[in-house]
Design an enzyme around this catalytic site. Structure first.
Site, PDB file in Angstrom:
ATOM      1  N   ARG A   1       0.802  -1.224   0.000  1.00 21.27           N
ATOM      2  CA  ARG A   1       0.000   0.000   0.000  1.00 21.27           C
ATOM      3  C   ARG A   1       0.838   1.279   0.000  1.00 21.27           C
ATOM      4  O   ARG A   1       0.591   2.194  -0.805  1.00 21.27           O
ATOM      5  CB  ARG A   1      -0.911   0.064   1.246  1.00 21.27           C
ATOM      6  CG  ARG A   1      -2.199  -0.667   1.110  1.00 21.27           C
ATOM      7  CD  ARG A   1      -2.591  -1.244   2.440  1.00 21.27           C
ATOM      8  NE  ARG A   1      -1.620  -2.256   2.785  1.00 21.27           N
ATOM      9  CZ  ARG A   1      -1.713  -3.531   2.375  1.00 21.27           C
ATOM     10  NH1 ARG A   1      -2.749  -3.918   1.719  1.00 21.27           N
ATOM     11  NH2 ARG A   1      -0.757  -4.401   2.667  1.00 21.27           N
ATOM     12  N   THR A   2       1.781   1.366   0.914  1.00 24.84           N
ATOM     13  CA  THR A   2       2.459   2.660   1.091  1.00 24.84           C
ATOM     14  C   THR A   2       3.260   3.022  -0.160  1.00 24.84           C
ATOM     15  O   THR A   2       3.118   4.124  -0.708  1.00 24.84           O
ATOM     16  CB  THR A   2       3.361   2.617   2.337  1.00 24.84           C
ATOM     17  OG1 THR A   2       2.593   2.110   3.427  1.00 24.84           O
ATOM     18  CG2 THR A   2       3.875   3.996   2.675  1.00 24.84           C
TER      19      THR A   2
ATOM     20  N   HIS B   1       4.644   5.635  11.711  1.00 27.62           N
ATOM     21  CA  HIS B   1       4.206   5.509  10.309  1.00 27.62           C
ATOM     22  C   HIS B   1       3.235   6.671  10.051  1.00 27.62           C
ATOM     23  O   HIS B   1       2.027   6.486   9.930  1.00 27.62           O
ATOM     24  CB  HIS B   1       3.518   4.161  10.132  1.00 27.62           C
ATOM     25  CG  HIS B   1       3.273   3.751   8.709  1.00 27.62           C
ATOM     26  ND1 HIS B   1       3.383   4.611   7.630  1.00 27.62           N
ATOM     27  CD2 HIS B   1       2.907   2.548   8.188  1.00 27.62           C
ATOM     28  CE1 HIS B   1       3.097   3.950   6.517  1.00 27.62           C
ATOM     29  NE2 HIS B   1       2.812   2.702   6.828  1.00 27.62           N
TER      30      HIS B   1
ATOM     31  N   ARG C   1      11.032   3.989   3.526  1.00 27.05           N
ATOM     32  CA  ARG C   1      10.696   2.997   4.561  1.00 27.05           C
ATOM     33  C   ARG C   1      11.972   2.248   4.913  1.00 27.05           C
ATOM     34  O   ARG C   1      12.749   1.883   4.023  1.00 27.05           O
ATOM     35  CB  ARG C   1       9.639   2.018   4.068  1.00 27.05           C
ATOM     36  CG  ARG C   1       9.438   0.848   5.027  1.00 27.05           C
ATOM     37  CD  ARG C   1       8.241   0.008   4.710  1.00 27.05           C
ATOM     38  NE  ARG C   1       7.008   0.735   4.967  1.00 27.05           N
ATOM     39  CZ  ARG C   1       5.799   0.184   4.897  1.00 27.05           C
ATOM     40  NH1 ARG C   1       5.669  -1.088   4.573  1.00 27.05           N
ATOM     41  NH2 ARG C   1       4.716   0.895   5.132  1.00 27.05           N
TER      42      ARG C   1
ATOM     43  N   LYS D   1      25.649  -3.165  -0.377  1.00 29.77           N
ATOM     44  CA  LYS D   1      27.131  -3.123  -0.450  1.00 29.77           C
ATOM     45  C   LYS D   1      27.709  -2.339   0.717  1.00 29.77           C
ATOM     46  O   LYS D   1      28.903  -2.092   0.770  1.00 29.77           O
ATOM     47  CB  LYS D   1      27.568  -2.448  -1.754  1.00 29.77           C
ATOM     48  CG  LYS D   1      27.030  -3.071  -3.017  1.00 29.77           C
ATOM     49  CD  LYS D   1      27.437  -2.205  -4.222  1.00 29.77           C
ATOM     50  CE  LYS D   1      26.531  -2.456  -5.403  1.00 29.77           C
ATOM     51  NZ  LYS D   1      26.647  -1.376  -6.402  1.00 29.77           N
TER      52      LYS D   1
HETATM   53  N1   CP Z   1      -0.335  -0.065   5.883  1.00 33.06           N
HETATM   54  C1   CP Z   1       0.846  -0.316   5.289  1.00 33.06           C
HETATM   55  O1   CP Z   1       1.851   0.294   5.615  1.00 33.06           O
HETATM   56  O2   CP Z   1       0.825  -1.284   4.321  1.00 33.06           O
HETATM   57  P1   CP Z   1       2.109  -1.746   3.484  1.00 33.06           P
HETATM   58  O3   CP Z   1       3.063  -2.388   4.455  1.00 33.06           O
HETATM   59  O4   CP Z   1       1.574  -2.677   2.445  1.00 33.06           O
HETATM   60  O5   CP Z   1       2.717  -0.500   2.888  1.00 33.06           O
END
Ligand code: CP
Length: 304
Positions: free
Chosen positions: A51-52, A129, A101, A80
């Protein structure tokens, strides 16, 4: 230059502005179709995501911009030994904004210090998040029409669930919020989150292991997955993973206006039979996430 590393980087007023822009995008998508023409988003994902990452990419394309990036640490030069800071400096040469991320708490903060373009935290370890919180806030706004006078239950892995930490932090700033923390003993909300949010803002809260005991009082039930990837011990994960499975019998005493949320991915914690219940909001959260990320990109690139 602004970044979004923690949800507290934005005031309540700024969050309201982002929600207004997201609602305007929903109503008038054509108005924004060229807003980021000539701009590039870099998606630096050192951890898996559906999703993100893809909502950031869809967001940038729907704003008329382009996307570069990688979807795993193994396909970047971090494999590396390149540092997060050097990766951020490098992408500052190629892109206009970064969404990152990383499995290590604080990595997007390190990237923001090194980068010369805005950096967005797209999830850092078990810490926070903030862009999921943006999706959650738009969902609460569209479902409830308010952020005040709500009793919110957080259920599941409250220890490692970074979306829970960020949403509690955001909601603690609104009036007359009550929080119900539902988790196994081993997965309770970390004391630092309680100290910096619930205690700091005098939010009434209770802790329980029993979802059915408290479900009748909730306006919002925020379910979460047990975060296998953060466990040191597979045995503990297997013992705890199915502690809570929301199904139709468990909803018998729930309010008719309950909103059932989940940041997803789901494993077993919500029965698929619930997907057709009008109270289920989790796929609305997915879509709202794209609109809020569009609004966020516009804000950080100063296009609105
Ligand atoms: N909610 C969320 O962060 O989903 P993903 O891990 O698929 O990005």
């Amino acid at each position: 230059m602004r970044n979004l590393i923690d949800i507290l980087d934005f005031s309540k007023e700024e969050l309201s502005e982002l929600i207004s822009v997201a609602c305007d995008i929903i109503d008038n998508p054509d108005k924004y179709a060229h807003a980021c023409e000539g701009k590039k988003l870099a998606t630096l994902f050192f951890e898996p995501s559906t999703r993100t990452r893809l909502s950031f990419e869809a967001a940038m394309y729907e704003l008329g911009g382009n996307v570069i990036g990688f979807s795993s640490a193994g396909s970047s030069s971090s494999s590396k030994g390149e540092s997060v800071a050097d990766t951020a400096k490098t992408l500052s040469c190629y892109a206009d904004i970064i969404a990152m991320r990383h499995p290590k708490e604080g990595a997007p903060y390190v990237a923001a210090k090194a980068a010369s373009i805005p950096v967005i935290n797209a999830g850092d370890g078990g810490h926070s998040h903030p862009t999921q919180t943006l999706a959650d806030l738009l969902t609460i706004y569209r479902e409830k029409g308010r952020f005040e006078n709500l009793t919110i239950g957080f259920c599941g892995d409250l220890k490692f669930g970074r979306t829970v930490h960020s949403l509690i932090t955001a909601m603690a700033r609104y009036d007359n919020i009550n929080v119900v923390l539902i988790s196994p003993e081993e997965l309770k909300l970390p004391s630092y989150v309680k100290r910096d949010t619930l205690k700091k803002f005098n939010i009434p809260y209770e802790q329980t292991t029993d979802l059915e005991e408290v479900i009748d009082k909730l306006d919002i039930l925020y379910m979460t997955r047990v975060q296998r990837e953060r466990f040191f011990n597979e045995e503990d994960y297997l013992r705890l993973k199915d502690t809570y499975i929301l199904d139709e019998p468990k909803l018998v005493n729930a309010k008719k206006e309950l909103s059932i949320m989940h940041p997803l991915p789901r494993v077993n914690e919500i029965s698929i039979a619930i997907d057709d219940d009008p109270r289920a909001c989790y796929f609305k959260q997915v879509l709202n996430g794209k609109y809020m990320r569009m609004a966020l990109i516009l804000k950080l690139l100063k296009e609105v």
